[in-house]
Design an enzyme around this catalytic site. Structure first.
Site, mmCIF file in Angstrom:
data_model
loop_
_atom_site.group_PDB
_atom_site.id
_atom_site.type_symbol
_atom_site.label_atom_id
_atom_site.label_comp_id
_atom_site.label_asym_id
_atom_site.label_seq_id
_atom_site.Cartn_x
_atom_site.Cartn_y
_atom_site.Cartn_z
ATOM 1 N N GLU A 1 -98.170 69.252 30.546
ATOM 2 C CA GLU A 1 -96.889 69.573 29.912
ATOM 3 C C GLU A 1 -96.131 68.334 29.489
ATOM 4 O OE1 GLU A 1 -98.133 70.958 32.591
ATOM 5 O OE2 GLU A 1 -98.365 73.057 31.992
ATOM 6 N N HIS B 1 -94.022 81.793 38.452
ATOM 7 C CA HIS B 1 -94.167 82.574 37.218
ATOM 8 C C HIS B 1 -92.966 83.473 36.948
ATOM 9 C CE1 HIS B 1 -98.350 81.425 37.995
ATOM 10 N NE2 HIS B 1 -98.668 81.790 36.777
HETATM 11 C C1 LIG Z 1 -98.527 72.722 35.540
HETATM 12 C C2 LIG Z 1 -99.188 74.006 35.180
HETATM 13 N N1 LIG Z 1 -99.323 74.333 33.882
HETATM 14 C C3 LIG Z 1 -99.889 75.496 33.518
HETATM 15 C C4 LIG Z 1 -100.341 76.357 34.458
HETATM 16 C C5 LIG Z 1 -100.951 77.685 34.049
HETATM 17 N N2 LIG Z 1 -102.384 77.678 34.367
HETATM 18 C C6 LIG Z 1 -102.845 78.237 35.499
HETATM 19 S S1 LIG Z 1 -104.469 77.975 35.699
HETATM 20 C C7 LIG Z 1 -104.599 77.142 34.246
HETATM 21 C C8 LIG Z 1 -105.919 76.587 33.827
HETATM 22 C C9 LIG Z 1 -106.489 75.695 34.858
HETATM 23 O O1 LIG Z 1 -107.763 75.276 34.496
HETATM 24 P P1 LIG Z 1 -108.662 74.405 35.466
HETATM 25 O O2 LIG Z 1 -107.885 73.254 35.965
HETATM 26 O O3 LIG Z 1 -109.922 74.119 34.746
HETATM 27 O O4 LIG Z 1 -108.934 75.346 36.708
HETATM 28 P P2 LIG Z 1 -109.686 76.766 36.747
HETATM 29 O O5 LIG Z 1 -108.632 77.808 36.547
HETATM 30 O O6 LIG Z 1 -110.719 76.773 35.689
HETATM 31 O O7 LIG Z 1 -110.257 76.871 38.118
HETATM 32 C C10 LIG Z 1 -103.362 77.090 33.616
HETATM 33 C C11 LIG Z 1 -103.113 76.473 32.304
HETATM 34 C C12 LIG Z 1 -100.174 75.988 35.811
HETATM 35 N N3 LIG Z 1 -100.582 76.793 36.808
HETATM 36 N N4 LIG Z 1 -99.610 74.818 36.139
#
Ligand SMILES: Cc1ncc(C[n+]2csc(CCOP(=O)(O)OP(=O)(O)O)c2C)c(N)n1
Ligand SMILES: [Mg+2]
Lengths: 387, 325
Positions: free
Chosen positions: B60, B129
């Site tokens: 972000e 959320h």
């Molecule tokens: C700071 C932040 N930004 C956005 C989100 C929303 N979000 C939750 S999971 C995710 C993707 C995460 O991807 P990754 O790190 O590859 O982990 P995975 O879910 O694939 O295990 C996002 C964008 C969040 N939880 N925290």
């Protein structure tokens, strides 16, 4: 600055010479593998798996039970008993292999998907459901199982892990590969873009902190494919921060165990951090709220099904270790029993009281908040008996 | 006339702004193929291409920091933060860079950046959320903060925000994304961006609200009418700057006011409104300005959110209390 820098001329990199490689198709991926998708054991020059077949049976059991717990939780969500579930389907080997390499004093910092690691650390699976059912925000005491609360804010826990490891270092709890301590931070491929994760790498590096960064590269961050986060294999980033990085077949529990074990050993000895990239695939949706048909092809899924982490262990145990069918039947029965207990436990989780939650905002409740809590309680009580 | 939801209203507004000005770019996590986790940007990447609808790496601070650079280069970035609780990695860029650039440059640099944030609770989500962090931005000089409460406002306000040369934090009431209304795009917007709207006229007390609480307050006013109480409902729409003229006019008419928001009580927008009304309408007031808000706790686990959030009963309880004076 118009003056030239004193001393020797700096190295100059032309942008077009930057070592950018296109994202690799998974066929060409190089990683440490000790058990093929067909269940054949293979050698690697730097890593070997030195436990016996009993241990492999244990891994099989862990992975099967964890998958069953995960499937049950998904079903509970579908039936409205959980608000959300983040499935670990496909990542069982990465989680079980890494977690089983930990010693009892090592500390774990998970994301929200580490149900398999939680299992190996001895966390009651029911405790994991509270957050997703909306009755708590992490219903376990991290000290009980050296398993920190789930962290939803992407990447934040990598810094916490690094700080915890710096504490272990200052407590002189490292320096001995057998009795020393270390910390492991789990995170995803998407998280690798966060500033926090990059800062954690820097801290860990300059303080030589006893931390293992365990990245499950499951190829996706919700809808964004890995090439939106990186142009080089993630494990190679470690070199730029000054510590080793290694990629392992994340669907191979033997290799994940062996590679993480070396990384944790290094950390406990006082040799500093390691980045482990477990190359795997998110077989399910991001969470139960997600619809992956919007952004990815089902062919990919078919391709990865052939690399299933559990099937290959079963093939090995059956064909090469002479394990008979009774064993698999027993594990399945155990899985069903655990799933039934989980379901019953979930349905009987008590609904919390908001008044209890007022009390945990501060260690010492403020007079203002106490007053608010009392007003709320009086207001809520005014409805009692109204049905 | 078309029937649209609040989410579709923002989508259509973004589309209109992108058609009108090639410098408008949209950026955020999962906003391309997926169309955002709430589908607010659905179809935009297909129609405007990957250069203008940018799926960013997952960071972000990076989203807002690069938006600053794009703005310096003449673009009008519209950034999506996926959920309220995930804006904080970008907070430094927003507070120290976006908000202050115009001031530091003695007006030479403009920051026409819009930061869209789906916010508020009521959707049964896990932690981070469901938050309402509007005060944390409204308190910062240099930022403008708005929130839409209905689909027609959603359509126009997003375009007005994009047209603004000041940075705008655009709070979208996520639990109202599916609310429907008729939109006639050919009728120009009734109000400028920073003006409040009297959505229901009344004489006995005023409910001040915005975003997700507009619907709640309208329902409360309908219920009160059955008991013979005529409540005025003012959708503030703009939290910074506040439209004080509309606020004062309403209070001078009804002489009683209740401010309703999901954000916590202490130092929320209601605090500022209560203070300003007390300063300017003291002799008109029959009762102190009361607040019906979220409590001063972190947003609780979702099984308790119904109790945490102001609802019809709590709003009417607040009305009872101002009427008792
Ligand atoms: C700071 C932040 N930004 C956005 C989100 C929303 N979000 C939750 S999971 C995710 C993707 C995460 O991807 P990754 O790190 O590859 O982990 P995975 O879910 O694939 O295990 C996002 C964008 C969040 N939880 N925290
Ligand atoms: Mg991922």
């Amino acid at each position: 600055m118009s003056e030239s820098m004193p001393g020797s001329a700096p190295e100059v990199f032309a942008p077009h010479e930057a070592p950018v490689s296109p994202p690799q198709a998974s066929e060409e991926v190089e990683f440490v593998q000790l058990l093929t998708p067909e269940g054949e054991r293979v050698e690697h020059p730097d890593y070997s798996f030195d436990l016996d077949d009993e241990a492999i049976k244990g891994f099989y059991r862990d992975m099967t039970l964890v998958r069953r717990i995960d499937t049950e939780a998904t079903a509970l969500q579908r039936q409205g008993e959980l608000g959300l579930w983040a499935s670990l389907l496909g990542q069982e080997a990465a989680q079980v292999g890494s977690a089983r390499s930990l010693n009892s004093k090592d500390m774990v910092f998970p994301t929200y998907r580490e149900h398999g690691v939680a299992w190996c650390q001895g966390v009651d699976p029911l405790r994991l459901l509270g957050l997703f059912r909306g009755v708590d925000q992490g219903g376990w005491d991290p000290k009980d199982n050296n398993f920190h609360l789930y962290t939803i804010v992407i990447g934040a826990q990598t810094l916490h892990a690094t700080g915890y490891a710096m504490g272990q270092q200052r407590d002189h709890a490292i320096g001995d590969a057998e009795n020393g301590e270390c910390t492991i931070a789990y995170f995803g491929d998407g998280a690798s873009s966060q500033g926090d994760v990059n800062e954690a790498f820097i801290w860990a590096s300059v303080f030589n902190a006893p931390v293992v960064f365990f990245c499950q590269n499951n190829q996706w961050a919700i809808s964004e494919p890995i090439d939106r986060q990186t142009r080089i294999p993630l494990y190679q980033r470690a070199a730029g921060f000054g510590f080793p990085g290694i990629r392992v077949d994340g669907n191979d529990v033997l290799a994940t165990y062996a590679v993480t074990q070396q990384a944790t050993k290094r950390a406990r000895e006082g040799s500093g951090p390691t980045l482990v990239e477990a190359y795997t695939y998110r077989m399910g949706a991001h969470t139960t709220s997600d619809d992956p048909t919007k952004y990815r092809l089902s062919e990919d899924l078919e391709h990865w099904k052939l690399k299933d982490p559990i099937q290959r262990v079963r093939a090995y145990l059956t064909r090469s270790a002479g394990v008979d069918q009774d064993f698999f039947g027993e594990v399945d029965a155990e899985a069903d029993k655990i799933a039934a207990e989980l379901r019953a436990g979930c349905l009987s989780l008590p609904n919390p009281e908001l008044t209890d939650f007022f009390q945990h905002v501060y260690v010492e409740e403020t007079p203002q908040l106490a007053e608010q809590r009392e007003q709320f309680a009086a207001y809520a009580a005014s409805f009692e008996g109204e049905g | 006339m078309t029937k649209i939801t609040l989410g579709k209203g923002i989508n259509a507004g973004l589309r209109a702004a992108m058609e009108a000005d090639p410098k408008v770019v949209v950026m955020g996590e999962d906003i391309g193929k997926l169309g955002g986790v709430f589908r607010v940007t659905e179809g935009l990447q297909k129609d405007f291409g990957e250069d203008r609808v940018i799926d960013t790496p997952l960071a972000e601070s990076g989203i807002i920091g690069t938006a600053v650079g794009l703005a310096l280069r003449g673009y009008r970035p519209v950034c999506e933060i996926q959920f309220d609780g995930f804006v904080f990695p970008a907070y430094d860029q927003i507070i120290s860079q976006v908000a202050k650039m115009h001031y530091r440059s003695m007006g030479r640099i403009k920051m026409p950046v819009v930061i869209r944030i789906p916010y508020g609770g009521g959707i049964g989500a896990v932690e981070h959320h469901s938050e309402s962090p509007e005060t944390l931005f409204a308190h910062v000089p240099g930022l403008k903060v708005v929130s839409c409460g209905d689909p027609v406002d959603a359509y126009w306000m997003i375009q007005q925000a994009i047209a603004s040369d000041d940075p705008v934090i655009f709070f979208e009431p996520k639990r109202r994304y599916h609310e429907k209304a008729e939109l006639d795009e050919s009728v120009p917007p009734a109000l400028p961006l920073h003006q409040a709207k009297v959505v229901r006229s009344g004489t006995d007390a005023t409910l001040f609200c915005y975003g997700p609480m507009v619907k709640t307050c309208v329902q409360a006013a309908e219920a009160a009418a059955e008991d013979g109480r005529q409540l005025e409902v003012v959708d503030l729409r703009t939290i910074s700057p506040l439209d004080l003229a509309t606020i004062f006019a309403s209070v001078r008419k009804t002489r009683r006011a209740v401010v309703v928001h999901e954000a916590p009580y202490t130092l929320g927008p209601g605090s500022e409104i209560a203070a300003r009304v007390t300063e300017e309408c003291f002799y008109h007031l029959e009762a102190p300005v009361l607040r019906v808000t979220g409590y001063d706790t972190p947003y609780p686990p979702s099984r308790m959110e119904e109790e945490y959030l102001p609802d019809l009963d709590r709003v009417l309880d607040g009305v009872d209390r101002v009427m008792e004076y």
